[in-house]
Design a protein around this motif. Structure first.
Motif, PDB file in Angstrom:
ATOM      1  N   ILE A  71      11.003  -6.254   8.612  1.00  0.00           N
ATOM      2  CA  ILE A  71       9.748  -5.684   9.110  1.00  0.00           C
ATOM      3  C   ILE A  71       8.762  -5.540   7.960  1.00  0.00           C
ATOM      4  N   LEU A  72       7.574  -6.109   8.144  1.00  0.00           N
ATOM      5  CA  LEU A  72       6.526  -6.049   7.120  1.00  0.00           C
ATOM      6  C   LEU A  72       5.453  -5.068   7.581  1.00  0.00           C
ATOM      7  N   ILE A  73       5.088  -4.130   6.684  1.00  0.00           N
ATOM      8  CA  ILE A  73       4.043  -3.152   7.035  1.00  0.00           C
ATOM      9  C   ILE A  73       2.887  -3.264   6.037  1.00  0.00           C
ATOM     10  N   PRO A  74       1.834  -4.010   6.371  1.00  0.00           N
ATOM     11  CA  PRO A  74       0.644  -3.972   5.513  1.00  0.00           C
ATOM     12  C   PRO A  74      -0.051  -2.634   5.718  1.00  0.00           C
ATOM     13  N   ALA A  75      -0.265  -1.880   4.628  1.00  0.00           N
ATOM     14  CA  ALA A  75      -0.883  -0.543   4.736  1.00  0.00           C
ATOM     15  C   ALA A  75      -1.937  -0.375   3.646  1.00  0.00           C
TER      16      ALA A  75
ATOM     17  N   ILE B 211       3.998  -4.694  11.450  1.00  0.00           N
ATOM     18  CA  ILE B 211       3.395  -3.483  12.005  1.00  0.00           C
ATOM     19  C   ILE B 211       2.081  -3.270  11.258  1.00  0.00           C
ATOM     20  N   GLU B 212       0.968  -3.401  11.956  1.00  0.00           N
ATOM     21  CA  GLU B 212      -0.341  -3.343  11.285  1.00  0.00           C
ATOM     22  C   GLU B 212      -0.764  -1.885  11.040  1.00  0.00           C
ATOM     23  N   ALA B 213      -0.280  -1.315   9.929  1.00  0.00           N
ATOM     24  CA  ALA B 213      -0.694   0.045   9.565  1.00  0.00           C
ATOM     25  C   ALA B 213      -2.112   0.033   9.008  1.00  0.00           C
ATOM     26  N   ALA B 214      -2.468  -0.996   8.265  1.00  0.00           N
ATOM     27  CA  ALA B 214      -3.855  -1.166   7.789  1.00  0.00           C
ATOM     28  C   ALA B 214      -4.721  -1.626   8.961  1.00  0.00           C
ATOM     29  N   ASN B 215      -6.017  -1.527   8.796  1.00  0.00           N
ATOM     30  CA  ASN B 215      -6.929  -2.079   9.802  1.00  0.00           C
ATOM     31  C   ASN B 215      -7.169  -3.560   9.535  1.00  0.00           C
ATOM     32  N   HIS B 216      -7.104  -4.351  10.566  1.00  0.00           N
ATOM     33  CA  HIS B 216      -7.258  -5.818  10.561  1.00  0.00           C
ATOM     34  C   HIS B 216      -6.614  -6.521   9.354  1.00  0.00           C
ATOM     35  N   PRO B 217      -5.311  -6.272   9.110  1.00  0.00           N
ATOM     36  CA  PRO B 217      -4.678  -6.970   7.976  1.00  0.00           C
ATOM     37  C   PRO B 217      -4.422  -8.448   8.242  1.00  0.00           C
TER      38      PRO B 217
ATOM     39  N   GLY C  87       0.854  -1.197   0.000  1.00  0.00           N
ATOM     40  CA  GLY C  87       0.000   0.000   0.000  1.00  0.00           C
ATOM     41  C   GLY C  87       0.875   1.227   0.000  1.00  0.00           C
ATOM     42  N   PHE C  88       0.642   2.129  -0.955  1.00  0.00           N
ATOM     43  CA  PHE C  88       1.471   3.335  -1.045  1.00  0.00           C
ATOM     44  C   PHE C  88       0.562   4.554  -1.198  1.00  0.00           C
ATOM     45  N   GLY C  89      -0.514   4.564  -0.395  1.00  0.00           N
ATOM     46  CA  GLY C  89      -1.419   5.719  -0.378  1.00  0.00           C
ATOM     47  C   GLY C  89      -1.026   6.630   0.762  1.00  0.00           C
TER      48      GLY C  89
END
Ligand SMILES: NC(=O)C1=CN([C@@H]2O[C@H](COP(=O)(O)OP(=O)(O)OC[C@H]3O[C@@H](n4cnc5c(N)ncnc54)[C@H](O)[C@@H]3O)[C@@H](O)[C@H]2O)C=CC1
Ligand SMILES: O=C(O)CCC(=O)C(=O)O
Length: 358
Positions: A284-288, A308-314, A213-215
């Motif tokens: 480090i994985l950041i789902p966003a 690191i859960e940047a998205a909601n409920h990834p 995700g790159f928003g």
């Protein structure tokens, strides 16, 4: 597992750990109010098109309900219910005086013109204006929406109720928005990552990050991690995915995305399959981006030591169990991405006071 079943399951586990009374547990699982409205607009060519809009107000025990509005084809009542519930827990974890809500419209904003998006947002606001408000429910941006969307909501809402800048946060600065709200969720992701790494005797410098995700959230997180000395080795968005094991030049990628509206085609890195982004080699994985992306299909192949859960409920509950057995440390969404709603709170406080300097 669908989003609501997963969120309910996590809440029940937490309630048991807290020894919460079962009647209170049940009451907290049932949303305060669920709103579903038809939004019909004329397209630019004059044809009519109908969308379904939702606002779920989950709980107001700690203050006005608060949460974003999402424009995405996968928006449905279960998803919005889950996201609204997460906002209640998030505002409590951040200890800001809010409850939780979330809204959305099942549409593809990328396929709508600016004027179609404006008409849709105004019609949605007309349908829900009596049920939101400064002291009841305060929307903000989420996936597929932005400060411009908030400006339309504010303008439409103010036609019914008088000028009310505090009815939405994440507004343009000129309309009472807060400096820093745009970057706030990504900045919070960096702060949360730094705190977690510190607990493990590490720092961001030299760590290899992968970001899905790159928003708003993903691009700010990438930029701030890059500035803090982290190495972003792979990034994806809806247009595609790219990788450079030596670290992507993030400022150059930001310029490319501004021009081409996606990471695809960025000359400074190699194109990879979007489906492989979550299992790329990294620390480090950041789902966003979207929810439920880490699941039993891919959890065993994840190489990151920290998520690191940047998205909601990834992370799906089944993946949670697999990853926990592998020793992967997961920083939950309701903490990791709470920087956005925290700055929203400061924006709302300033709007209510009507106190502006400079
Ligand atoms: N905007 C905010 O302040 C906050 C957002 N969040 C959460 O962060 C996540 C991202 O939100 P925003 O950045 O605001 O949305 P956005 O709309 O600005 O960006 C979403 C990004 O995800 C990408 N994307 C969509 N589908 C994808 C897919 N299948 N694979 C890879 N990438 C995909 C899009 O291309 C875009 O780059 C969402 O889960 C949202 O709920 C959480 C807290 C606050
Ligand atoms: O800033 C806000 O009020 C909402 C942010 C949001 O939707 C979220 O944290 O998921």
């Amino acid at each position: 597992m669908n989003a609501l079943a997963a969120t309910n399951r996590n809440f029940k586990l937490a309630a048991r750990l807290l020894g919460l009374d079962s009647k209170l547990e049940k009451s907290l699982l049932i949303p305060f109010r669920e709103i579903k409205v038809e939004c019909t607009i004329p397209k630019d060519d004059g044809t009519l098109v109908s969308y379904v809009g939702f606002r779920v107000q989950h709980d107001n025990a700690r203050g006005p309900m608060k949460g974003g509005i999402r424009y995405h084809p996968e928006v449905d009542p279960d998803e919005v219910n889950a996201l609204a519930q997460l906002m209640t827990w998030k505002t409590a974890v951040a200890n800001i005086p809010y409850g939780g809500a979330k809204g959305g419209i099942g549409c593809n904003p990328g396929e709508l013109s600016i004027s179609e998006l404006e008409r849709l947002t105004r019609v949605f606001t007309q349908k829900i204006h009596d049920l939101i408000g400064i002291h009841t429910d305060v929307p903000a941006p989420d996936m597929g929406t932005n400060p411009q969307t908030m400006a339309w909501i504010l303008d439409e809402y103010s036609k019914f109720h008088g000028y009310s800048p505090a009815v939405v946060t994440g507004k343009p600065i000129d309309l009472g928005g807060s400096l820093g709200r745009d970057a706030a969720t990504g900045r919070g992701v960096l702060f949360a990552t730094e705190a977690l790494l510190n607990d493990h005797g590490k720092s961001v410098t030299g760590q290899r990050f992968v970001i899905q995700g790159f928003g708003n959230v993903g691009s700010w997180a990438a930029q701030l991690i890059h500035e803090a000395g982290g190495k972003v080795v792979a990034v994806s968005d809806i247009s595609g995915a790219i990788k450079d094991k030596n670290g992507i030049d993030i400022p150059a990628l930001l310029r490319h995305v501004k021009e081409h509206r996606g990471v695809k085609g960025f000359g400074g890195a190699n194109a990879i399959e979007s489906s492989s982004i979550l299992t790329e080699d990294c620390d480090i994985l950041i789902p966003a981006a979207l929810g439920g992306v880490i699941n039993r299909e891919n959890a065993n192949d994840i190489k990151a030591k920290f998520i690191i859960e940047a998205a909601n409920h990834p992370t799906d509950p089944e993946a949670d169990e697999i990853l926990s057995k592998k020793g992967v440390v997961i920083l939950p969404d309701i903490f990791a991405n709470s920087g956005g709603v925290t700055v929203s709170y400061f924006e709302w406080v300033q709007n209510i006071q009507g106190l502006y300097v400079g």
